[in-house]
Motif scaffolding. Sequence first.
Motif, PDB file in Angstrom:
ATOM      1  N   VAL A  51       0.873  -1.218  -0.157  1.00  0.00           N
ATOM      2  CA  VAL A  51       0.189  -0.076  -0.001  1.00  0.00           C
ATOM      3  C   VAL A  51       0.920   1.301  -0.151  1.00  0.00           C
ATOM      4  O   VAL A  51       0.632   2.286  -0.839  1.00  0.00           O
ATOM      5  CB  VAL A  51      -0.905  -0.087   1.185  1.00  0.00           C
ATOM      6  CG1 VAL A  51      -1.675   1.283   1.305  1.00  0.00           C
ATOM      7  CG2 VAL A  51      -2.054  -1.215   1.102  1.00  0.00           C
ATOM      8  N   ALA A  52       1.996   1.010   0.917  1.00  0.00           N
ATOM      9  CA  ALA A  52       2.680   2.444   0.727  1.00  0.00           C
ATOM     10  C   ALA A  52       3.723   2.470  -0.414  1.00  0.00           C
ATOM     11  O   ALA A  52       3.688   3.788  -0.624  1.00  0.00           O
ATOM     12  CB  ALA A  52       3.784   2.275   2.087  1.00  0.00           C
ATOM     13  N   ILE A  53       4.121   1.409  -0.783  1.00  0.00           N
ATOM     14  CA  ILE A  53       4.683   1.541  -2.175  1.00  0.00           C
ATOM     15  C   ILE A  53       3.763   2.242  -3.408  1.00  0.00           C
ATOM     16  O   ILE A  53       4.126   2.826  -4.172  1.00  0.00           O
ATOM     17  CB  ILE A  53       5.420   0.324  -2.548  1.00  0.00           C
ATOM     18  CG1 ILE A  53       6.486   0.038  -1.669  1.00  0.00           C
ATOM     19  CG2 ILE A  53       5.823   0.317  -3.957  1.00  0.00           C
ATOM     20  CD1 ILE A  53       7.256  -1.257  -1.886  1.00  0.00           C
ATOM     21  N   GLY A  54       2.306   1.742  -3.318  1.00  0.00           N
ATOM     22  CA  GLY A  54       1.580   2.328  -4.189  1.00  0.00           C
ATOM     23  C   GLY A  54       1.316   3.744  -3.925  1.00  0.00           C
ATOM     24  O   GLY A  54       1.123   4.401  -5.165  1.00  0.00           O
ATOM     25  N   MET A  55       1.363   4.049  -2.966  1.00  0.00           N
ATOM     26  CA  MET A  55       1.084   5.598  -2.669  1.00  0.00           C
ATOM     27  C   MET A  55       2.408   6.265  -3.106  1.00  0.00           C
ATOM     28  O   MET A  55       2.330   7.331  -3.451  1.00  0.00           O
ATOM     29  CB  MET A  55       0.808   5.973  -1.331  1.00  0.00           C
ATOM     30  CG  MET A  55      -0.716   5.095  -0.858  1.00  0.00           C
ATOM     31  SD  MET A  55      -2.001   5.915  -1.776  1.00  0.00           S
ATOM     32  CE  MET A  55      -2.048   7.317  -1.370  1.00  0.00           C
ATOM     33  N   GLY A  83       2.589  -0.926  -6.427  1.00  0.00           N
ATOM     34  CA  GLY A  83       2.048  -1.615  -5.200  1.00  0.00           C
ATOM     35  C   GLY A  83       1.368  -3.001  -5.976  1.00  0.00           C
ATOM     36  O   GLY A  83       1.242  -3.787  -5.292  1.00  0.00           O
ATOM     37  N   LEU A  84       0.813  -2.886  -7.067  1.00  0.00           N
ATOM     38  CA  LEU A  84       0.040  -3.975  -7.524  1.00  0.00           C
ATOM     39  C   LEU A  84       0.883  -5.175  -7.911  1.00  0.00           C
ATOM     40  O   LEU A  84       0.554  -6.470  -7.813  1.00  0.00           O
ATOM     41  CB  LEU A  84      -0.719  -3.811  -8.858  1.00  0.00           C
ATOM     42  CG  LEU A  84      -2.036  -2.767  -8.643  1.00  0.00           C
ATOM     43  CD1 LEU A  84      -2.594  -2.281 -10.038  1.00  0.00           C
ATOM     44  CD2 LEU A  84      -3.296  -3.976  -8.227  1.00  0.00           C
ATOM     45  N   LEU A  85       2.253  -4.905  -8.371  1.00  0.00           N
ATOM     46  CA  LEU A  85       3.405  -5.781  -8.333  1.00  0.00           C
ATOM     47  C   LEU A  85       3.313  -6.645  -7.046  1.00  0.00           C
ATOM     48  O   LEU A  85       3.457  -7.927  -7.157  1.00  0.00           O
ATOM     49  CB  LEU A  85       4.440  -5.159  -8.797  1.00  0.00           C
ATOM     50  CG  LEU A  85       4.514  -4.696 -10.364  1.00  0.00           C
ATOM     51  CD1 LEU A  85       5.929  -3.949 -10.668  1.00  0.00           C
ATOM     52  CD2 LEU A  85       4.185  -5.993 -11.317  1.00  0.00           C
ATOM     53  N   LEU A  86       3.318  -6.099  -6.072  1.00  0.00           N
ATOM     54  CA  LEU A  86       3.763  -6.567  -4.829  1.00  0.00           C
ATOM     55  C   LEU A  86       2.463  -7.310  -4.280  1.00  0.00           C
ATOM     56  O   LEU A  86       2.468  -8.428  -3.819  1.00  0.00           O
ATOM     57  CB  LEU A  86       4.078  -5.701  -3.824  1.00  0.00           C
ATOM     58  CG  LEU A  86       5.292  -5.076  -3.900  1.00  0.00           C
ATOM     59  CD1 LEU A  86       5.750  -4.043  -2.739  1.00  0.00           C
ATOM     60  CD2 LEU A  86       6.648  -6.255  -3.932  1.00  0.00           C
ATOM     61  N   VAL A  87       1.273  -6.818  -4.618  1.00  0.00           N
ATOM     62  CA  VAL A  87       0.062  -7.716  -4.047  1.00  0.00           C
ATOM     63  C   VAL A  87      -0.154  -8.826  -5.079  1.00  0.00           C
ATOM     64  O   VAL A  87      -0.423  -9.900  -4.421  1.00  0.00           O
ATOM     65  CB  VAL A  87      -1.133  -6.698  -4.326  1.00  0.00           C
ATOM     66  CG1 VAL A  87      -2.541  -7.223  -3.921  1.00  0.00           C
ATOM     67  CG2 VAL A  87      -1.179  -5.298  -3.089  1.00  0.00           C
ATOM     68  N   ASP A  88       0.099  -8.695  -6.249  1.00  0.00           N
ATOM     69  CA  ASP A  88       0.028  -9.776  -6.991  1.00  0.00           C
ATOM     70  C   ASP A  88       0.929 -10.951  -6.742  1.00  0.00           C
ATOM     71  O   ASP A  88       0.726 -12.243  -6.909  1.00  0.00           O
ATOM     72  CB  ASP A  88      -0.017  -9.379  -8.626  1.00  0.00           C
ATOM     73  CG  ASP A  88      -1.134  -8.664  -9.188  1.00  0.00           C
ATOM     74  OD1 ASP A  88      -2.249  -8.504  -8.423  1.00  0.00           O
ATOM     75  OD2 ASP A  88      -1.030  -7.804 -10.114  1.00  0.00           O
ATOM     76  N   GLU A  89       1.810 -10.775  -6.318  1.00  0.00           N
ATOM     77  CA  GLU A  89       2.829 -11.813  -5.774  1.00  0.00           C
ATOM     78  C   GLU A  89       2.337 -12.487  -4.474  1.00  0.00           C
ATOM     79  O   GLU A  89       2.460 -13.548  -4.306  1.00  0.00           O
ATOM     80  CB  GLU A  89       4.276 -10.953  -5.422  1.00  0.00           C
ATOM     81  CG  GLU A  89       5.134 -10.801  -6.625  1.00  0.00           C
ATOM     82  CD  GLU A  89       6.351  -9.899  -6.154  1.00  0.00           C
ATOM     83  OE1 GLU A  89       6.626 -10.087  -4.786  1.00  0.00           O
ATOM     84  OE2 GLU A  89       7.117  -9.689  -6.785  1.00  0.00           O
ATOM     85  N   LEU A  90       1.740 -11.756  -3.635  1.00  0.00           N
ATOM     86  CA  LEU A  90       1.022 -12.372  -2.603  1.00  0.00           C
ATOM     87  C   LEU A  90      -0.183 -13.170  -2.872  1.00  0.00           C
ATOM     88  O   LEU A  90      -0.660 -14.061  -2.440  1.00  0.00           O
ATOM     89  CB  LEU A  90       0.707 -11.129  -1.622  1.00  0.00           C
ATOM     90  CG  LEU A  90       1.717 -10.565  -0.813  1.00  0.00           C
ATOM     91  CD1 LEU A  90       1.191  -9.033   0.115  1.00  0.00           C
ATOM     92  CD2 LEU A  90       2.208 -11.372   0.170  1.00  0.00           C
ATOM     93  N   VAL A  91      -0.937 -12.636  -3.825  1.00  0.00           N
ATOM     94  CA  VAL A  91      -2.087 -13.452  -4.247  1.00  0.00           C
ATOM     95  C   VAL A  91      -1.330 -14.752  -4.726  1.00  0.00           C
ATOM     96  O   VAL A  91      -2.026 -15.934  -4.532  1.00  0.00           O
ATOM     97  CB  VAL A  91      -2.752 -12.648  -5.331  1.00  0.00           C
ATOM     98  CG1 VAL A  91      -3.812 -13.555  -5.996  1.00  0.00           C
ATOM     99  CG2 VAL A  91      -3.562 -11.273  -4.781  1.00  0.00           C
ATOM    100  N   ALA A  92      -0.506 -14.665  -5.615  1.00  0.00           N
ATOM    101  CA  ALA A  92       0.263 -15.997  -6.138  1.00  0.00           C
ATOM    102  C   ALA A  92       0.737 -16.898  -5.150  1.00  0.00           C
ATOM    103  O   ALA A  92       0.790 -18.173  -5.259  1.00  0.00           O
ATOM    104  CB  ALA A  92       1.196 -15.686  -7.181  1.00  0.00           C
ATOM    105  N   SER A  93       1.458 -16.370  -4.002  1.00  0.00           N
ATOM    106  CA  SER A  93       1.829 -17.234  -2.903  1.00  0.00           C
ATOM    107  C   SER A  93       0.637 -18.066  -2.212  1.00  0.00           C
ATOM    108  O   SER A  93       1.057 -18.959  -1.467  1.00  0.00           O
ATOM    109  CB  SER A  93       2.626 -16.287  -1.914  1.00  0.00           C
ATOM    110  OG  SER A  93       1.564 -15.490  -1.128  1.00  0.00           O
ATOM    111  N   ASP A 103      -8.439  -1.321  -4.322  1.00  0.00           N
ATOM    112  CA  ASP A 103      -8.103  -0.192  -4.135  1.00  0.00           C
ATOM    113  C   ASP A 103      -6.989   0.387  -5.222  1.00  0.00           C
ATOM    114  O   ASP A 103      -7.221   1.399  -5.713  1.00  0.00           O
ATOM    115  CB  ASP A 103      -7.663   0.282  -2.861  1.00  0.00           C
ATOM    116  CG  ASP A 103      -7.712   1.560  -2.358  1.00  0.00           C
ATOM    117  OD1 ASP A 103      -8.914   2.197  -2.513  1.00  0.00           O
ATOM    118  OD2 ASP A 103      -6.712   2.323  -1.973  1.00  0.00           O
ATOM    119  N   LEU A 104      -5.980  -0.516  -5.293  1.00  0.00           N
ATOM    120  CA  LEU A 104      -4.967  -0.061  -6.136  1.00  0.00           C
ATOM    121  C   LEU A 104      -5.414  -0.026  -7.574  1.00  0.00           C
ATOM    122  O   LEU A 104      -5.076   0.620  -8.336  1.00  0.00           O
ATOM    123  CB  LEU A 104      -3.959  -0.938  -5.942  1.00  0.00           C
ATOM    124  CG  LEU A 104      -2.967  -0.926  -4.748  1.00  0.00           C
ATOM    125  CD1 LEU A 104      -1.975  -1.990  -4.610  1.00  0.00           C
ATOM    126  CD2 LEU A 104      -2.365   0.340  -4.730  1.00  0.00           C
TER     127      LEU A 104
END
Length: 414
Positions: free
Chosen positions: A339-343, A350-360, A375-376
């Motif tokens: 979230v912080a990186i996305g802001m 931010g989506l790159l990191l979130v999608d990594e978490l989704v894939a994990s 939100d992103l």
Amino acid sequence: MVPSDPVEEAVGQAFREEWGQVVALLIRVTGDWDLAEECAQDAFATALERWPRDGIPNRPGAWLTTTARNRAIDRLRREAVGAAKLREVAAMVDDVVQVSPADSDDVPDERLRLMFTCCHPALAIEARVALTLRTLAGLGTGEIARAFLVSEQTMQKRIARAKQKIRNAAIPYRVPPAHLLPERTPAVLAVLYLLFNEGYTATTGADLIRRSLSAEAIRLTRVLAHLMPDEPEVSGLLALMLLHDARSDTRQDAEGILIPLEEQDRTRWNAPMIAEGIEILETALRRREPGAYQIQAAIAACHATAQSTADTDWPQIAGLYNQLARYVPSPVVRLNQAVAIGMAEGPAAGLLLVDELVASGTLTEYHLLPATRADLLRRAGRYPEAAQAYRDALTKAITEPERAFLRRRIDEVS
């Protein structure tokens, strides 16, 4: 406006300030948790009867402790316990009750012993929280049960099992020796933080915020910080709680729907509480012994001191989350960092990191993962994808205020 009864006010204040101390003293000497609680309750009931006639004593804590001690002696005498135990109880507060904890900085460590015993690692985390609320905060079994949405009978059994475990396992009633403190203090802090979080953002039920729970967590953490002034992580936790709690009045609208941080009215944040939290945090940081709670408090301070979302130092917050991940290497920390990186760098980063978490697959049932992704996506203008992600979050959200917020977001992006 009907004037309040001064005796009832005095007893209420004494209950908040002295309950844990009175119970702790009785437990230490008698070894009987139930007896200690019952005699403490009797002492407060007696105060309601006698103080209107005799006047409010100068040292309520000493009066209550003596009264509870006398009641314990009567009970033990009727139960024909040994003479040695009666002598021990009779003398238990001769060197303590002359000064009430509320009147002096030289606070005995009885509450600290009780806190460490309630939060012993041998007990299940649910039992630690319940026992802490019951013995240190003086909450009734019904109150605790309602707070955690279980039946009173279930909570009563949970507390009874915890007390039985303490007896059967011979868990020592003491502050751990110095060499064990580093491994035992985190257990106490974890219970207090769990208690605060359950009050700040409830995990179940119709209410998002349960102020009574967060208030008790802050009060107990203040006690711990007072008793352990050289532990920077204790101060860090207290600062974290204060900085979060300062925003509580702005986190819901008139209908009880969640208001996100960026939309909150910052003029209504509790400025004195923020100032206190920052002062406590700065004092802790000067010891140069960083820890997870201090880092989280520093993140909260960045939010609390920013004039707006746009003025927030998002790169610093992202860096602090990176430090936090060294202490708490959890996917939730990484999600907050996203979230912080996305802001700071834009939604795509931010989506790159979130999608990594989704894939994990590590947070599959955590509703804030799809909510953060939604939100992103919304910020990136990808509305159809955002709507689907919000719907995914809606299926996982538990509290009604959060569900109402997600439904509103779905309407906005649809």
